[in-house]
Design a protein around this motif. Structure first.
Motif, short mmCIF file in Angstrom:
data_model
loop_
_atom_site.label_atom_id
_atom_site.label_comp_id
_atom_site.label_asym_id
_atom_site.label_seq_id
_atom_site.Cartn_x
_atom_site.Cartn_y
_atom_site.Cartn_z
N ALA A 230 0.95 -1.33 0.08
CA ALA A 230 -0.11 0.12 0.17
C ALA A 230 0.79 1.24 0.08
N GLU A 231 1.85 1.19 1.03
CA GLU A 231 2.63 2.26 0.93
C GLU A 231 3.59 2.54 -0.40
N ARG B 285 2.38 1.63 -3.44
CA ARG B 285 1.24 2.32 -4.30
C ARG B 285 1.18 3.93 -4.27
N ARG B 286 1.07 4.18 -2.73
CA ARG B 286 1.13 5.77 -2.46
C ARG B 286 2.34 6.46 -2.94
N ALA B 287 3.25 5.97 -2.72
CA ALA B 287 4.55 6.65 -3.20
C ALA B 287 4.49 6.67 -4.70
N ALA C 197 1.86 7.06 -6.80
CA ALA C 197 0.85 8.11 -6.89
C ALA C 197 1.19 9.39 -6.78
N ALA C 198 2.22 9.46 -5.33
CA ALA C 198 2.68 10.87 -5.28
C ALA C 198 3.79 11.31 -6.29
N GLU D 209 1.77 12.39 -9.34
CA GLU D 209 1.37 13.76 -9.08
C GLU D 209 2.31 14.98 -8.98
#
Length: 138
Positions: free
Chosen positions: A102-103, A105-107, A109-110, A113
């Motif tokens: 999950a982390e 995937r979050r990284a 996405a960041a 962005e």
């Protein structure tokens, strides 16, 4: 005086009593209480009030058992003698793997962005470098 911050459950385990008894003991002895970051009540217990680890009932049983089986390696004992502990650890490992995914995937996405913002900033920079009349009339 040295103190240790313990939850009522931890204090009860250290003293070998029920959590409610540990709570009453903390009230009787007027030990300072607070709420921890996890929301659990914590008590500041003087180290002198805690039994030494060698005198706790759990540790004396372990010491007697380890004296009888001194030839075994500690890591080997966990896998051979306690499959429930292994199952718990494996479940924790799976949870940590899911958290890591999950982390990741979050990284990602960041980072996407950030790249979008960089591209937009470059477009605005190019637009700002054009002359005033060109910006006005295109």
């Amino acid at each position: 005086m040295t103190i240790k911050s313990l939850t009522y459950a931890e204090l009860a385990a250290r003293l070998g009593v029920k959590p409610e008894s540990a709570r009453r003991l903390a009230q009787r002895r007027k030990w300072q209480r607070t709420i921890g970051n996890d929301g659990a009540a914590r008590v500041f217990v003087p180290i002198d009030a805690l039994p030494s680890p060698a005198t706790s009932p759990r540790d004396t049983d372990k010491a007697e058992n380890s004296a009888a089986t001194d030839t075994h390696d500690d890591a080997g004992d966990v896998t051979r003698d306690n499959p429930a502990a292994v199952a718990v650890l494996e479940a924790q490992i799976e949870g940590l793997k899911a958290l890591l995914a999950a982390e990741a995937r979050r990284a990602e996405a960041a980072e996407r962005e950030r790249d979008d913002w960089k591209a937009e900033a470059a477009a605005w920079q190019a637009h700002a470098q054009r002359g005033f009349l060109r910006r006005l009339f295109g």
